[in-house]
Design an enzyme around this catalytic site. Structure first.
Site, PDB file in Angstrom:
ATOM      1  N   SER A  42       0.866  -1.184   0.000  1.00  0.00           N
ATOM      2  CA  SER A  42       0.000   0.000   0.000  1.00  0.00           C
ATOM      3  C   SER A  42       0.900   1.231   0.000  1.00  0.00           C
ATOM      4  O   SER A  42       0.966   1.979   0.965  1.00  0.00           O
ATOM      5  CB  SER A  42      -0.921  -0.011   1.224  1.00  0.00           C
ATOM      6  OG  SER A  42      -0.172   0.038   2.421  1.00  0.00           O
ATOM      7  N   HIS A 155      -3.082  -6.251   2.433  1.00  0.00           N
ATOM      8  CA  HIS A 155      -2.157  -7.278   2.938  1.00  0.00           C
ATOM      9  C   HIS A 155      -2.789  -8.659   3.052  1.00  0.00           C
ATOM     10  O   HIS A 155      -2.182  -9.585   3.569  1.00  0.00           O
ATOM     11  CB  HIS A 155      -1.599  -6.867   4.312  1.00  0.00           C
ATOM     12  CG  HIS A 155      -0.761  -5.632   4.242  1.00  0.00           C
ATOM     13  ND1 HIS A 155      -0.358  -4.927   5.339  1.00  0.00           N
ATOM     14  CD2 HIS A 155      -0.242  -4.973   3.177  1.00  0.00           C
ATOM     15  CE1 HIS A 155       0.360  -3.887   4.959  1.00  0.00           C
ATOM     16  NE2 HIS A 155       0.434  -3.884   3.657  1.00  0.00           N
ATOM     17  N   GLU A 164      -4.671  -2.789   9.115  1.00  0.00           N
ATOM     18  CA  GLU A 164      -3.929  -3.349  10.253  1.00  0.00           C
ATOM     19  C   GLU A 164      -4.654  -3.105  11.568  1.00  0.00           C
ATOM     20  O   GLU A 164      -5.055  -1.980  11.861  1.00  0.00           O
ATOM     21  CB  GLU A 164      -2.530  -2.704  10.343  1.00  0.00           C
ATOM     22  CG  GLU A 164      -1.725  -2.939   9.090  1.00  0.00           C
ATOM     23  CD  GLU A 164      -0.397  -2.184   9.077  1.00  0.00           C
ATOM     24  OE1 GLU A 164       0.079  -1.765  10.154  1.00  0.00           O
ATOM     25  OE2 GLU A 164       0.148  -2.011   7.981  1.00  0.00           O
ATOM     26  N   GLU A 205       1.846  -9.596   7.052  1.00  0.00           N
ATOM     27  CA  GLU A 205       2.613  -9.136   8.214  1.00  0.00           C
ATOM     28  C   GLU A 205       2.465 -10.069   9.410  1.00  0.00           C
ATOM     29  O   GLU A 205       2.725  -9.689  10.551  1.00  0.00           O
ATOM     30  CB  GLU A 205       2.211  -7.700   8.564  1.00  0.00           C
ATOM     31  CG  GLU A 205       2.530  -6.749   7.403  1.00  0.00           C
ATOM     32  CD  GLU A 205       2.414  -5.274   7.734  1.00  0.00           C
ATOM     33  OE1 GLU A 205       1.870  -4.940   8.807  1.00  0.00           O
ATOM     34  OE2 GLU A 205       2.865  -4.463   6.920  1.00  0.00           O
ATOM     35  N   ASP A 240      -4.188   0.775  11.532  1.00  0.00           N
ATOM     36  CA  ASP A 240      -3.717   1.450  10.322  1.00  0.00           C
ATOM     37  C   ASP A 240      -4.819   1.285   9.294  1.00  0.00           C
ATOM     38  O   ASP A 240      -5.027   0.193   8.746  1.00  0.00           O
ATOM     39  CB  ASP A 240      -2.402   0.855   9.807  1.00  0.00           C
ATOM     40  CG  ASP A 240      -1.909   1.589   8.553  1.00  0.00           C
ATOM     41  OD1 ASP A 240      -2.561   2.572   8.153  1.00  0.00           O
ATOM     42  OD2 ASP A 240      -0.881   1.170   7.991  1.00  0.00           O
ATOM     43  N   GLU A 283      -3.506   5.298  12.298  1.00  0.00           N
ATOM     44  CA  GLU A 283      -2.571   5.679  11.228  1.00  0.00           C
ATOM     45  C   GLU A 283      -3.352   5.827   9.918  1.00  0.00           C
ATOM     46  O   GLU A 283      -4.265   5.042   9.652  1.00  0.00           O
ATOM     47  CB  GLU A 283      -1.525   4.562  11.110  1.00  0.00           C
ATOM     48  CG  GLU A 283      -0.503   4.742  10.012  1.00  0.00           C
ATOM     49  CD  GLU A 283       0.434   3.519   9.962  1.00  0.00           C
ATOM     50  OE1 GLU A 283       0.660   2.875  11.017  1.00  0.00           O
ATOM     51  OE2 GLU A 283       0.914   3.212   8.862  1.00  0.00           O
ATOM     52  N   ASP A 310       1.426   8.197   7.640  1.00  0.00           N
ATOM     53  CA  ASP A 310       2.321   7.276   6.915  1.00  0.00           C
ATOM     54  C   ASP A 310       2.388   7.754   5.459  1.00  0.00           C
ATOM     55  O   ASP A 310       3.300   8.513   5.096  1.00  0.00           O
ATOM     56  CB  ASP A 310       1.780   5.848   7.042  1.00  0.00           C
ATOM     57  CG  ASP A 310       2.480   4.846   6.144  1.00  0.00           C
ATOM     58  OD1 ASP A 310       3.537   5.179   5.591  1.00  0.00           O
ATOM     59  OD2 ASP A 310       1.973   3.714   5.969  1.00  0.00           O
ATOM     60  N   LYS A 335       9.558   5.039   7.432  1.00  0.00           N
ATOM     61  CA  LYS A 335       9.969   3.879   6.626  1.00  0.00           C
ATOM     62  C   LYS A 335      11.135   4.346   5.760  1.00  0.00           C
ATOM     63  O   LYS A 335      10.931   5.141   4.822  1.00  0.00           O
ATOM     64  CB  LYS A 335       8.824   3.443   5.720  1.00  0.00           C
ATOM     65  CG  LYS A 335       7.597   2.880   6.434  1.00  0.00           C
ATOM     66  CD  LYS A 335       6.433   2.804   5.444  1.00  0.00           C
ATOM     67  CE  LYS A 335       5.290   1.951   5.930  1.00  0.00           C
ATOM     68  NZ  LYS A 335       4.084   2.128   5.077  1.00  0.00           N
ATOM     69  N   HIS A 363       8.455  -1.335   9.503  1.00  0.00           N
ATOM     70  CA  HIS A 363       8.792  -2.272   8.427  1.00  0.00           C
ATOM     71  C   HIS A 363       7.917  -1.984   7.213  1.00  0.00           C
ATOM     72  O   HIS A 363       7.076  -1.075   7.249  1.00  0.00           O
ATOM     73  CB  HIS A 363       8.524  -3.708   8.918  1.00  0.00           C
ATOM     74  CG  HIS A 363       7.060  -3.962   9.216  1.00  0.00           C
ATOM     75  ND1 HIS A 363       6.505  -5.211   9.340  1.00  0.00           N
ATOM     76  CD2 HIS A 363       6.022  -3.094   9.405  1.00  0.00           C
ATOM     77  CE1 HIS A 363       5.222  -5.121   9.586  1.00  0.00           C
ATOM     78  NE2 HIS A 363       4.902  -3.855   9.637  1.00  0.00           N
ATOM     79  N   LYS A 386       6.718  -0.698  14.476  1.00  0.00           N
ATOM     80  CA  LYS A 386       5.767  -1.635  13.875  1.00  0.00           C
ATOM     81  C   LYS A 386       6.575  -2.660  13.126  1.00  0.00           C
ATOM     82  O   LYS A 386       7.302  -2.306  12.190  1.00  0.00           O
ATOM     83  CB  LYS A 386       4.928  -0.914  12.810  1.00  0.00           C
ATOM     84  CG  LYS A 386       3.841  -0.072  13.279  1.00  0.00           C
ATOM     85  CD  LYS A 386       2.765   0.289  12.239  1.00  0.00           C
ATOM     86  CE  LYS A 386       2.976   0.090  10.769  1.00  0.00           C
ATOM     87  NZ  LYS A 386       1.777   0.450   9.964  1.00  0.00           N
TER      88      LYS A 386
HETATM   89  P1  PGA Z   1       3.019  -1.312   3.195  1.00  0.00           P
HETATM   90  O1  PGA Z   1       2.171  -1.354   4.539  1.00  0.00           O
HETATM   91  O2  PGA Z   1       4.401  -1.674   3.503  1.00  0.00           O
HETATM   92  O3  PGA Z   1       2.303  -2.292   2.309  1.00  0.00           O
HETATM   93  O4  PGA Z   1       2.910   0.112   2.669  1.00  0.00           O
HETATM   94  C1  PGA Z   1       2.636  -0.883   5.759  1.00  0.00           C
HETATM   95  C2  PGA Z   1       1.855   0.317   6.217  1.00  0.00           C
HETATM   96  O5  PGA Z   1       0.979   0.835   5.484  1.00  0.00           O
HETATM   97  O6  PGA Z   1       2.107   0.821   7.296  1.00  0.00           O
HETATM   98 ZN    ZN Z   2       0.478   2.515   7.003  1.00  0.00          ZN
END
Ligand code: PGA
Ligand code: ZN
Length: 412
Positions: A42, A155, A164, A205, A240, A283, A310, A335, A363, A386
């Protein structure tokens, strides 16, 4: 004087079996280190560019041989010329060599692997752990884990739209106890799902990914699992929403439930969840392009819970500054592959902290055995990390690295 003696790129595989970039650096004193870039599903619209081959004959177009070649040719040549390289000069050299705004020429996946490999090589050369070599502090703290124990959205193939559902052991006395609490809740949730005849296969995940009646059912199952583990006062919930995935032309469309919402009704939905359940963090409750919505959401709930950007911030100092100016969100997800170098990642973290934003190191859904983000979290005294459920080695390798650091720090 230290020099970079050898740099090699590799096409490896991530936790989804999709190619990803690895880089190995050898310094002139003989120390060697390898690092691997992760990859999101995503992904935010404003992330640094992940370079893929688009050659349909290999890995459905997802090969990374061009990025690997960029490491072996242009990047290697430029870095071999650096005298006494530092994280800043290595990263700056690659940024200038790439010369685009989003690292699209050489690929952020190539640049980040090299940047992390350099950080790891320097720490080995200094014979100190990466977290100490990245930033030297008087004392180090461990982050609180946010463990994603129920997976939906991009996911998983289930019918759940929220991406999430995480548990946060805020009442644990230490990182070690936090992991113990987290696994207790995870185990209880698995047992409950089995009793109900629900699917206990896991998503990207490591969280369970059953079909559910509603988002609320997911949260209620987790609350029950926390209760069964006897941890109601110690473990809270974080979501999330990954709402950028739902956003099209100013409206939200939840693809699995086929539900249309506007920004205000999504905010109302989130507010109801916060009123009814022990949620301490949301999030990407809204899209990366819905700044007005973010402003309303932050005005409404910013002093009650963490609102984490994010896709909104994509680990980018300029986007974070926009958020600060517009009073959007109060926390940032970090990230490294969203921005593409270690030094830029450290800069965003320090800007977030200066402005009172909480820091959550993260991650990606496509991960590897690389545990760099665990060291990054400790180096930068991040508030949270996370790394998915306490399940699947691509997830637990980060938690295990943090456990190792926790044991080391206990004995100091
Ligand atoms: P992604 O998901 O690594 O698929 O972007 C993680 C997140 O959205 O926090
Ligand atoms: Zn996210």
């Amino acid at each position: 004087m230290i020099m970079i003696k050898c740099l090699k790129g590799f096409e490896f595989l991530d936790s989804r079996g999709t190619p990803t970039v690895g880089a190995e650096i050898e310094l002139s004193d003989g120390t060697k280190a390898l690092a691997l870039s992760p990859s999101g599903a995503s992904t935010g619209e404003y992330e640094a560019y992940e370079l893929r081959d688009n050659d349909q004959k290999r890995f459905g177009g997802k090969g990374v041989l061009k990025a690997v070649d960029n490491i072996n040719t242009e990047i290697a040549t430029a870095l071999y010329n650096l005298k006494d390289p530092t994280q800043d000069t290595v990263d700056k050299t690659m940024i200038e060599l790439d010369s685009t705004d989003n690292k699209s020429r050489l690929g952020a996946n190539a640049i980040l692997a090299v940047s992390m490999a350099f950080a790891a090589a320097v720490s080995k050369s200094k014979k100190i752990p990466i977290y100490r070599s990245l930033l030297s502090n008087d004392s180090y703290t461990l982050p609180v884990p946010m463990m994603n124990i129920l997976n939906g959205g991009a996911h998983s193939k289930n019918n759940v739209d929220i991406q999430e559902f995480m548990i946060v052991p805020v009442g644990a006395k230490s990182f070690i106890q936090a992991m113990e609490f987290g696994t207790a809740v995870y185990r209880n949730l698995g047992e409950m799902l089995t009793k109900k005849g629900l699917h206990v296969g896991v998503g990207d995940e490591g969280g369970f990914a059953p079909d559910l009646q509603s988002d609320e059912e997911g949260i209620e199952l987790i609350v029950k699992a926390i209760e069964n583990a006897g941890l109601l006062d110690k473990v809270k919930i974080a979501l999330d929403v990954a709402a950028s995935e739902w956003y099209l032309k100013g409206k939200y469309f939840l693809p699995k439930r086929k539900q249309n919402l506007d920004s205000d009704s999504l905010i109302t939905k989130l507010e109801k969840l916060v009123n009814n359940y022990p949620i301490i963090s949301i999030e990407d409750g809204l899209s990366e392009n819905d700044w007005d919505g973010w402003q309303s959401l932050t005005g409404l709930m910013g002093n009650r819970i963490m609102l984490v950007g994010d896709d909104l911030f994509v680990t980018n100092v300029e986007r974070l500054q926009q958020g600060i100016n517009r009073k959007c969100a109060n926390s940032i997800l970090i990230k490294p592959n969203q921005i593409g170098t270690v030094s830029e990642t450290l800069k965003v973290i320090s800007s977030a902290k200066r402005n009172g934003y909480k820091v959550v190191i993260s991650h990606r859904s496509g991960e590897t055995e690389d545990s760099f983000i665990a060291d990054l979290a400790v180096a930068s005294s991040a508030d949270f990390i996370k790394s998915g459920a306490p399940c699947r080695t691509d997830r637990t390798v980060k938690y295990n690295r943090l456990l190792k650091i926790a044991y080391e720090l206990c004995n100091e």
